[in-house]
Design a protein around this motif. Structure first.
Motif, mmCIF file in Angstrom:
data_model
loop_
_atom_site.group_PDB
_atom_site.id
_atom_site.type_symbol
_atom_site.label_atom_id
_atom_site.label_comp_id
_atom_site.label_asym_id
_atom_site.label_seq_id
_atom_site.Cartn_x
_atom_site.Cartn_y
_atom_site.Cartn_z
ATOM 1 N N GLU A 1 -3.568 -2.868 -11.967
ATOM 2 C CA GLU A 1 -4.881 -3.539 -11.890
ATOM 3 C C GLU A 1 -4.797 -4.954 -12.669
ATOM 4 O O GLU A 1 -5.384 -6.084 -12.320
ATOM 5 N N HIS B 1 -17.497 -6.137 2.244
ATOM 6 C CA HIS B 1 -16.877 -6.481 0.809
ATOM 7 C C HIS B 1 -16.071 -7.542 0.564
ATOM 8 O O HIS B 1 -15.611 -7.839 -0.159
ATOM 9 N N LYS C 1 -13.953 -9.270 2.374
ATOM 10 C CA LYS C 1 -12.200 -9.642 2.554
ATOM 11 C C LYS C 1 -11.795 -10.465 3.745
ATOM 12 O O LYS C 1 -12.986 -10.506 4.713
ATOM 13 N N ALA D 1 -10.015 2.060 1.719
ATOM 14 C CA ALA D 1 -10.012 1.745 0.410
ATOM 15 C C ALA D 1 -9.457 0.696 -0.193
ATOM 16 O O ALA D 1 -9.794 0.034 -1.020
ATOM 17 N N VAL D 2 -8.501 -0.137 0.709
ATOM 18 C CA VAL D 2 -8.108 -1.329 0.201
ATOM 19 C C VAL D 2 -9.245 -2.547 0.499
ATOM 20 O O VAL D 2 -9.379 -3.591 -0.438
ATOM 21 N N ILE E 1 0.781 -1.139 -0.104
ATOM 22 C CA ILE E 1 -0.275 -0.046 0.030
ATOM 23 C C ILE E 1 0.937 1.214 0.002
ATOM 24 O O ILE E 1 1.737 1.517 0.947
ATOM 25 N N LEU F 1 -10.061 -6.385 -6.239
ATOM 26 C CA LEU F 1 -8.766 -7.247 -6.584
ATOM 27 C C LEU F 1 -7.822 -7.591 -5.341
ATOM 28 O O LEU F 1 -6.882 -8.393 -5.617
ATOM 29 N N VAL F 2 -8.046 -7.059 -4.245
ATOM 30 C CA VAL F 2 -7.613 -7.611 -2.936
ATOM 31 C C VAL F 2 -8.148 -8.458 -2.094
ATOM 32 O O VAL F 2 -9.456 -8.700 -2.074
ATOM 33 N N GLY G 1 -5.110 4.096 -0.555
ATOM 34 C CA GLY G 1 -5.274 2.458 -0.881
ATOM 35 C C GLY G 1 -4.472 2.361 -2.165
ATOM 36 O O GLY G 1 -4.835 1.073 -2.728
ATOM 37 N N THR G 2 -3.593 3.062 -2.968
ATOM 38 C CA THR G 2 -2.924 2.580 -4.125
ATOM 39 C C THR G 2 -1.934 1.594 -3.681
ATOM 40 O O THR G 2 -1.226 1.742 -2.729
ATOM 41 N N LYS H 1 -12.356 -2.080 -0.084
ATOM 42 C CA LYS H 1 -13.213 -1.714 -1.124
ATOM 43 C C LYS H 1 -12.751 -2.237 -2.495
ATOM 44 O O LYS H 1 -13.452 -2.526 -3.481
ATOM 45 N N ASN H 2 -11.348 -2.644 -2.599
ATOM 46 C CA ASN H 2 -10.768 -3.075 -3.848
ATOM 47 C C ASN H 2 -11.125 -4.446 -4.310
ATOM 48 O O ASN H 2 -10.709 -5.481 -3.581
#
Length: 241
Positions: A90, A154, A156, A122-123, A79, A128-129, A84-85, A125-126
């Protein structure tokens, strides 16, 4: 607790630059202790000495099975900010089997509780995680209830990282409170070694002892039963049918 470790979900090999075994040595160790799966999750490229992006792009060419052990080809993405970048694009993340996202002091300086909370949300909600990695690290203190509830919303998984108890300050206490929230909100967890050498593969005793202490629900430990973890793997990869 009704528990049998079937997968080590967080492991490193020589490519990380600060681990000391080969991937094949780690797979042999997984087989020797009876694991059905090994998640290979090398550090993302923002970490000093970590493999470059093409390493993760090319990882798909590794076999799915090695001597009877299922190999999940993943990454521990860094991160990089408090929005959350992550340090992999992607399209590369989408091609991986198992994506952990973690904060590391080598990549981003610790900031406020509000910043860390925003980053973790933010992570969460991603899409792809898959897993929030070693989030007990007190360098990145955050609103635990808010983030655990976001993980529930979400879909996770939260990692209880056994290695963190030894190397990341405050991790035992923070993991305890995070695990209690996961128990309350029924958020699944995985226990992991975060192995950087072959002898650490499958060493999750610290995590398991903590979960036993708080009466954690065995059915929420995804890698504590074969069919439970296999279902997760099939959903995430479409393979291992």
């Amino acid at each position: 607790m009704d528990f049998q470790l079937v997968a080590d979900t967080h492991t490193h090999a020589l490519a990380s630059g600060h681990a000391y075994s080969t991937l094949l040595e780690n797979l042999h160790a997984a087989k020797a202790i009876g694991l059905s799966f090994l998640c290979y999750t090398e550090h993302g490229p923002a970490m000093e000495d970590a493999p470059r992006r093409f390493y993760f792009h090319n990882i798909k060419n590794l076999p799915d099975m090695v001597e009877g052990v299922g190999l999940l080809k993943g990454a521990e993405a860094n991160i990089c900010d408090y929005e959350g970048t992550l340090d992999l694009p992607e399209k590369d993340l989408a091609a991986l089997d198992w994506v952990i996202a973690s904060y590391h002091t080598q990549v981003i300086d610790p900031s406020t509780k509000e910043d860390a909370t925003r980053g973790w949300l933010a992570v969460a909600k991603n899409p792809l995680v898959d897993v929030l990695g070693h989030c007990g690290d007190s360098h990145y203190d955050f609103d635990q209830e808010m983030v655990v509830k976001a993980c529930k919303e979400h879909g996770k998984i939260i990692e209880i990282n056994s290695h963190s108890f030894e190397v990341r300050q405050g991790s035992k206490e923070n993991c305890r409170s995070i695990a209690l929230l996961c128990k309350e909100y029924r958020v699944p967890v995985v226990v992991s070694s975060d192995a950087h050498f072959v002898t650490s593969i499958g060493k999750v005793g610290n995590s398991l002892a903590l979960l036993e202490e708080i009466g954690f629900l065995p059915e929420l430990i995804l890698n504590g039963e074969y069919n439970r973890f296999l279902q997760v793997v099939r959903e995430k990869t479409g393979r291992f049918q």
